[in-house]
Design a protein around this motif. Structure first.
Motif, PDB file in Angstrom:
ATOM      1  N   ASN A 167     -63.157  -6.984   7.691  1.00  0.00           N
ATOM      2  CA  ASN A 167     -63.014  -5.978   8.758  1.00  0.00           C
ATOM      3  C   ASN A 167     -61.581  -5.988   9.297  1.00  0.00           C
ATOM      4  OD1 ASN A 167     -63.065  -5.028  11.663  1.00  0.00           O
ATOM      5  ND2 ASN A 167     -65.134  -4.470  11.033  1.00  0.00           N
ATOM      6  N   MET A 168     -60.910  -4.832   9.233  1.00  0.00           N
ATOM      7  CA  MET A 168     -59.497  -4.774   9.615  1.00  0.00           C
ATOM      8  C   MET A 168     -59.305  -4.877  11.129  1.00  0.00           C
ATOM      9  SD  MET A 168     -57.685  -4.835   6.897  1.00  0.00           S
ATOM     10  CE  MET A 168     -56.062  -4.632   7.632  1.00  0.00           C
ATOM     11  N   THR A 169     -60.166  -4.192  11.901  1.00  0.00           N
ATOM     12  CA  THR A 169     -60.018  -4.269  13.355  1.00  0.00           C
ATOM     13  C   THR A 169     -60.189  -5.718  13.811  1.00  0.00           C
ATOM     14  OG1 THR A 169     -60.907  -2.040  13.540  1.00  0.00           O
ATOM     15  CG2 THR A 169     -60.813  -3.322  15.561  1.00  0.00           C
ATOM     16  N   ALA A 170     -61.176  -6.397  13.245  1.00  0.00           N
ATOM     17  CA  ALA A 170     -61.381  -7.804  13.595  1.00  0.00           C
ATOM     18  C   ALA A 170     -60.146  -8.630  13.249  1.00  0.00           C
ATOM     19  CB  ALA A 170     -62.614  -8.349  12.870  1.00  0.00           C
ATOM     20  N   SER A 171     -59.532  -8.352  12.099  1.00  0.00           N
ATOM     21  CA  SER A 171     -58.345  -9.131  11.714  1.00  0.00           C
ATOM     22  C   SER A 171     -57.172  -8.829  12.646  1.00  0.00           C
ATOM     23  CB  SER A 171     -57.965  -8.873  10.253  1.00  0.00           C
ATOM     24  OG  SER A 171     -57.335  -7.621  10.087  1.00  0.00           O
ATOM     25  N   HIS A 172     -57.105  -7.603  13.162  1.00  0.00           N
ATOM     26  CA  HIS A 172     -56.053  -7.268  14.134  1.00  0.00           C
ATOM     27  C   HIS A 172     -56.247  -8.051  15.428  1.00  0.00           C
ATOM     28  CE1 HIS A 172     -54.752  -3.137  12.284  1.00  0.00           C
ATOM     29  NE2 HIS A 172     -54.350  -4.168  11.596  1.00  0.00           N
ATOM     30  N   VAL A 173     -57.475  -8.091  15.876  1.00  0.00           N
ATOM     31  CA  VAL A 173     -57.811  -8.840  17.089  1.00  0.00           C
ATOM     32  C   VAL A 173     -57.462 -10.324  16.890  1.00  0.00           C
ATOM     33  CG1 VAL A 173     -59.851  -9.724  18.284  1.00  0.00           C
ATOM     34  CG2 VAL A 173     -59.545  -7.245  17.999  1.00  0.00           C
ATOM     35  N   MET A 174     -57.811 -10.851  15.723  1.00  0.00           N
ATOM     36  CA  MET A 174     -57.553 -12.271  15.432  1.00  0.00           C
ATOM     37  C   MET A 174     -56.062 -12.583  15.404  1.00  0.00           C
ATOM     38  SD  MET A 174     -60.238 -12.945  12.287  1.00  0.00           S
ATOM     39  CE  MET A 174     -61.992 -12.560  12.426  1.00  0.00           C
ATOM     40  N   ILE A 175     -55.279 -11.729  14.728  1.00  0.00           N
ATOM     41  CA  ILE A 175     -53.850 -12.048  14.600  1.00  0.00           C
ATOM     42  C   ILE A 175     -53.151 -11.869  15.950  1.00  0.00           C
ATOM     43  CG2 ILE A 175     -52.945  -9.774  13.834  1.00  0.00           C
ATOM     44  CD1 ILE A 175     -51.903 -13.213  12.495  1.00  0.00           C
ATOM     45  N   ALA A 176     -53.608 -10.897  16.744  1.00  0.00           N
ATOM     46  CA  ALA A 176     -53.017 -10.725  18.082  1.00  0.00           C
ATOM     47  C   ALA A 176     -53.261 -11.982  18.918  1.00  0.00           C
ATOM     48  CB  ALA A 176     -53.601  -9.487  18.760  1.00  0.00           C
ATOM     49  N   ALA A 177     -54.466 -12.546  18.830  1.00  0.00           N
ATOM     50  CA  ALA A 177     -54.771 -13.773  19.574  1.00  0.00           C
ATOM     51  C   ALA A 177     -53.889 -14.925  19.093  1.00  0.00           C
ATOM     52  CB  ALA A 177     -56.249 -14.133  19.406  1.00  0.00           C
ATOM     53  N   LEU A 178     -53.713 -14.997  17.787  1.00  0.00           N
ATOM     54  CA  LEU A 178     -52.900 -16.081  17.215  1.00  0.00           C
ATOM     55  C   LEU A 178     -51.451 -15.984  17.704  1.00  0.00           C
ATOM     56  CD1 LEU A 178     -53.451 -18.332  15.057  1.00  0.00           C
ATOM     57  CD2 LEU A 178     -52.279 -16.851  13.430  1.00  0.00           C
ATOM     58  N   LEU A 179     -50.905 -14.762  17.694  1.00  0.00           N
ATOM     59  CA  LEU A 179     -49.502 -14.595  18.087  1.00  0.00           C
ATOM     60  C   LEU A 179     -49.327 -14.779  19.593  1.00  0.00           C
ATOM     61  CD1 LEU A 179     -48.467 -11.652  15.713  1.00  0.00           C
ATOM     62  CD2 LEU A 179     -48.094 -14.115  15.406  1.00  0.00           C
ATOM     63  N   LEU A 180     -50.330 -14.360  20.386  1.00  0.00           N
ATOM     64  CA  LEU A 180     -50.266 -14.609  21.835  1.00  0.00           C
ATOM     65  C   LEU A 180     -50.155 -16.107  22.100  1.00  0.00           C
ATOM     66  CD1 LEU A 180     -52.893 -12.112  23.334  1.00  0.00           C
ATOM     67  CD2 LEU A 180     -50.489 -12.329  24.042  1.00  0.00           C
ATOM     68  N   VAL A 187     -69.570   8.834  20.450  1.00  0.00           N
ATOM     69  CA  VAL A 187     -69.215  10.175  19.962  1.00  0.00           C
ATOM     70  C   VAL A 187     -68.580  11.035  21.065  1.00  0.00           C
ATOM     71  CG1 VAL A 187     -70.161  12.330  19.033  1.00  0.00           C
ATOM     72  CG2 VAL A 187     -70.936  10.148  18.115  1.00  0.00           C
ATOM     73  N   ARG A 188     -69.021  10.858  22.307  1.00  0.00           N
ATOM     74  CA  ARG A 188     -68.456  11.644  23.401  1.00  0.00           C
ATOM     75  C   ARG A 188     -67.184  11.030  23.984  1.00  0.00           C
ATOM     76  NH1 ARG A 188     -73.333  13.845  27.167  1.00  0.00           N
ATOM     77  NH2 ARG A 188     -73.232  11.682  27.896  1.00  0.00           N
ATOM     78  N   GLY A 189     -66.696   9.939  23.376  1.00  0.00           N
ATOM     79  CA  GLY A 189     -65.433   9.351  23.811  1.00  0.00           C
ATOM     80  C   GLY A 189     -65.568   8.349  24.948  1.00  0.00           C
ATOM     81  N   THR A 190     -66.804   8.029  25.326  1.00  0.00           N
ATOM     82  CA  THR A 190     -67.023   7.036  26.376  1.00  0.00           C
ATOM     83  C   THR A 190     -66.854   5.632  25.793  1.00  0.00           C
ATOM     84  OG1 THR A 190     -68.681   8.523  27.308  1.00  0.00           O
ATOM     85  CG2 THR A 190     -68.710   6.239  28.109  1.00  0.00           C
ATOM     86  N   ILE A 191     -66.187   4.757  26.548  1.00  0.00           N
ATOM     87  CA  ILE A 191     -66.051   3.368  26.093  1.00  0.00           C
ATOM     88  C   ILE A 191     -67.394   2.669  26.277  1.00  0.00           C
ATOM     89  CG2 ILE A 191     -64.949   1.132  26.572  1.00  0.00           C
ATOM     90  CD1 ILE A 191     -62.410   2.697  27.296  1.00  0.00           C
ATOM     91  N   VAL A 192     -67.935   2.145  25.177  1.00  0.00           N
ATOM     92  CA  VAL A 192     -69.265   1.519  25.216  1.00  0.00           C
ATOM     93  C   VAL A 192     -69.210   0.033  24.853  1.00  0.00           C
ATOM     94  CG1 VAL A 192     -70.514   3.657  24.772  1.00  0.00           C
ATOM     95  CG2 VAL A 192     -69.742   2.256  22.844  1.00  0.00           C
ATOM     96  N   GLY A 193     -68.022  -0.458  24.526  1.00  0.00           N
ATOM     97  CA  GLY A 193     -67.904  -1.863  24.165  1.00  0.00           C
ATOM     98  C   GLY A 193     -66.498  -2.166  23.722  1.00  0.00           C
ATOM     99  N   GLU A 194     -66.321  -3.328  23.106  1.00  0.00           N
ATOM    100  CA  GLU A 194     -64.992  -3.696  22.624  1.00  0.00           C
ATOM    101  C   GLU A 194     -65.097  -4.732  21.511  1.00  0.00           C
ATOM    102  OE1 GLU A 194     -62.684  -5.548  25.715  1.00  0.00           O
ATOM    103  OE2 GLU A 194     -64.020  -7.279  25.878  1.00  0.00           O
ATOM    104  N   MET A 195     -64.045  -4.753  20.697  1.00  0.00           N
ATOM    105  CA  MET A 195     -63.839  -5.869  19.772  1.00  0.00           C
ATOM    106  C   MET A 195     -62.886  -6.811  20.486  1.00  0.00           C
ATOM    107  SD  MET A 195     -64.439  -6.794  16.469  1.00  0.00           S
ATOM    108  CE  MET A 195     -64.224  -5.556  15.142  1.00  0.00           C
ATOM    109  N   ARG A 196     -63.186  -8.103  20.455  1.00  0.00           N
ATOM    110  CA  ARG A 196     -62.323  -9.049  21.163  1.00  0.00           C
ATOM    111  C   ARG A 196     -62.241 -10.380  20.413  1.00  0.00           C
ATOM    112  NH1 ARG A 196     -66.593  -9.839  26.178  1.00  0.00           N
ATOM    113  NH2 ARG A 196     -67.986 -11.299  25.119  1.00  0.00           N
ATOM    114  N   ALA A 197     -61.167 -11.095  20.689  1.00  0.00           N
ATOM    115  CA  ALA A 197     -60.959 -12.378  20.027  1.00  0.00           C
ATOM    116  C   ALA A 197     -61.860 -13.443  20.618  1.00  0.00           C
ATOM    117  CB  ALA A 197     -59.504 -12.793  20.153  1.00  0.00           C
ATOM    118  N   VAL A 198     -62.212 -14.411  19.795  1.00  0.00           N
ATOM    119  CA  VAL A 198     -63.002 -15.568  20.207  1.00  0.00           C
ATOM    120  C   VAL A 198     -62.189 -16.802  19.832  1.00  0.00           C
ATOM    121  CG1 VAL A 198     -65.129 -16.862  19.787  1.00  0.00           C
ATOM    122  CG2 VAL A 198     -65.177 -14.355  19.792  1.00  0.00           C
ATOM    123  N   GLU A 199     -62.116 -17.748  20.718  1.00  0.00           N
ATOM    124  CA  GLU A 199     -61.402 -19.000  20.431  1.00  0.00           C
ATOM    125  C   GLU A 199     -62.097 -19.719  19.286  1.00  0.00           C
ATOM    126  OE1 GLU A 199     -58.207 -21.601  21.410  1.00  0.00           O
ATOM    127  OE2 GLU A 199     -58.721 -19.743  22.444  1.00  0.00           O
ATOM    128  N   GLY A 200     -61.415 -19.897  18.166  1.00  0.00           N
ATOM    129  CA  GLY A 200     -62.054 -20.419  16.949  1.00  0.00           C
ATOM    130  C   GLY A 200     -62.318 -21.932  16.994  1.00  0.00           C
TER     131      GLY A 200
END
Lengths: 333, 333
Positions: free
Chosen positions: A283-296, A320-333
């Motif tokens: 999953n690319m979005t998950a990998s983006h979240v992970m690398i952002a956490a690593l670089l932070l 579908v209507r553009g409402t924010i219903v959740g998020e992908m976020r980093a987890v401390e590994g």
């Protein structure tokens, strides 16, 4: 096989919906581990994350002496570009300078990655050309290797062609390991890709960032490629993309490159560290979240750099209507 | 948290590129476990996989007596349709019969899931309407509940609206468990979704398939919905989709429905078993591979049914030029 740790999760409302496991490692040029999580010895396909390593063949085979590649051309050789105007025009010019055209590209054609570029092409009723392929810059670099070697360009994507042998040799040299036939596949753009441990990819990037362990020619080539990519981050990916945004924010301090199926590689240049990360499920979005956490955590970001990374470490999910219903976020590994 | 087993993997060339973990359970109407893997007590969002359960509110609230829903309308109430011609025309007619139109739908608009339908809309220069939303049939069913209850339709997607209270009560009744506020989210089409254990979803489907544990009204409603879905499998999904293909192949023997983020639910009706499966990382192709493996093993497929399932249990991966470079395939969990 032990499970890698969960490094990202997708939350919907107040409940975790998806979990993404992965592994990463940060090493110095000697291979000493600065930080790691999960199995970093399991070979993974690096995909497009190592285009800068593959581009070392341009220097190995003296293509630079023949074509005097511009920094823009070197940045595009390292790029998974989004098919925006400057990408297409620069690749087109790159090919033209070598007496070639998009007809010589063997990467295939796909719609531009960038939304506006894609819509514009559709609105004009045009089909995409190989120039729009995110790998067209890398392929142009490979064509320059063929011409410098004096071999036919045709079939340059195949494993048996001298160009791919040169690319493989450059990658093996910089990671200090052999790529073996028991873990080989074909990439999206038709060239071969070999799996190697995250530890090896990370060490290769640390060596490219420092020149340590490389001969003078490879060290100079690596420096030229990293300088080109970090000086022209828009050419390496595109508008709004993590690689572009992060390299813009870090100036020359950081080289960052994603690869398909959840791979992230790069170097924190001032520290002399290389890193490699893979999301197990691709999953690319998950990998983006992970690398952002690593670089932070490890790249000592200043306020501006931190602000950019924080845009990627938690990413909203909309319905579908553009409402924010959740998020992908980093987890401390 | 223990890791669920790897149930699918993506291979590139001769090497595994991605791994997908998951959990599943098959139970009878008493909740006795026929087969399972992973943590089946961890609550998961069922998303669209339980549309047939949600549609029980149509019977609970006597909307059928008011509108005499056709089997096609009931199938669409259970559907994640692909926005093809018959989907759009049937939903449009469904709304019209109630004196409503697409303006009453609160699901939002998105491009048709079906490639040809999407291209046709684009070629005509048209924007998608809420009719093309894969959930428009379900929402039409919910509107029929509002009208039967004599409450305003406006805001029918919100958690506080009587329609969603009726839907929630129907789902709680059939699974025999309360849905709790500590695990609630908003679905893609703006209605609430509650997480419950895979074990509960599977048991609910077994109860719907058998009528066991349900009062006569719910049993009849469940039978009507399953008969409608299995008699009109194209309306439940669309051309080429696993749900449609599998239900076509199994005749009335099997009700199968996917939900977003890797959920697969259904019932092997002649055995009286319900099942529920979730891919941990939400990958839909992986969940298709997993459910095909499960049904091959447990649904006693004949040769024709087996041939269909085998098309989904190994799925080729192609590169930009259309060459097969790998596959997603099931792994024995």
């Amino acid at each position: 096989m032990d499970a890698n740790p969960i490094l990202a999760e997708a939350v919907r409302g107040n409940w975790v919906e998806n979990r993404h496991r992965g592994a990463y490692v940060i090493v110095d040029a000697d291979g000493s581990v600065i930080a790691s999580a999960g199995d970093v010895d399991r070979p993974v396909f690096p995909r497009s994350a190592i285009k800068s390593m593959q581009a070392l063949a341009i220097f190995d085979r003296h293509a630079t002496e023949k074509f005097h590649h511009t920094p823009q051309e070197l940045a595009l050789a390292c790029a998974s570009h989004h098919g925006e105007g400057d990408h297409v025009s620069n690749v087109s010019h790159f090919l033209e300078r070598m007496g070639l055209s998009d007809a010589d590209l063997e990467c295939g054609a796909h719609m531009p990655t960038n939304d506006k570029a894609r819509e514009a092409l559709r609105a004009a009723g045009l089909d995409p050309s190989p120039l729009h392929n995110n790998c067209s810059g890398k392929h142009s670099g490979m064509l320059s290797v063929a011409l410098a070697m004096g071999v036919p360009t045709q079939g340059y994507v195949t494993r048996e062609h001298d160009v791919q042998k040169a690319v493989r040799a450059a990658v093996e040299y910089v990671i200090g390991e052999d790529l073996t036939e028991d873990r080989c596949g074909t990439d999206g753009c038709s060239i071969p890709t070999w799996a190697a441990p995250l530890r090896a990819w990370a060490k290769g990037f640390a060596r490219m960032a420092t020149g340590s362990g490389l001969d003078a020619g490879h060290a100079a080539g690596a420096r030229a490629l990293f300088d080109a990519a970090t000086s022209h981050p828009h050419l390496v990916a595109g508008t709004g993309h993590l690689d572009t945004r992060v390299m813009q924010a870090f100036g020359g301090r950081l080289m960052q490159k994603g690869g398909a199926e959840g791979v992230q590689c790069g170097a924190i240049r001032d520290k002399g560290w290389g890193y490699a990360l893979k999301c197990d499920d691709g999953n690319m979005t998950a990998s983006h979240v992970m690398i952002a956490a690593l670089l932070l955590k490890h790249a000592d970001p200043d306020a501006g750099q931190r602000a950019v990374l924080e845009q990627f470490v938690r990413q909203p999910t909309k319905n579908v209507r553009g409402t924010i219903v959740g998020e992908m976020r980093a987890v401390e590994g």
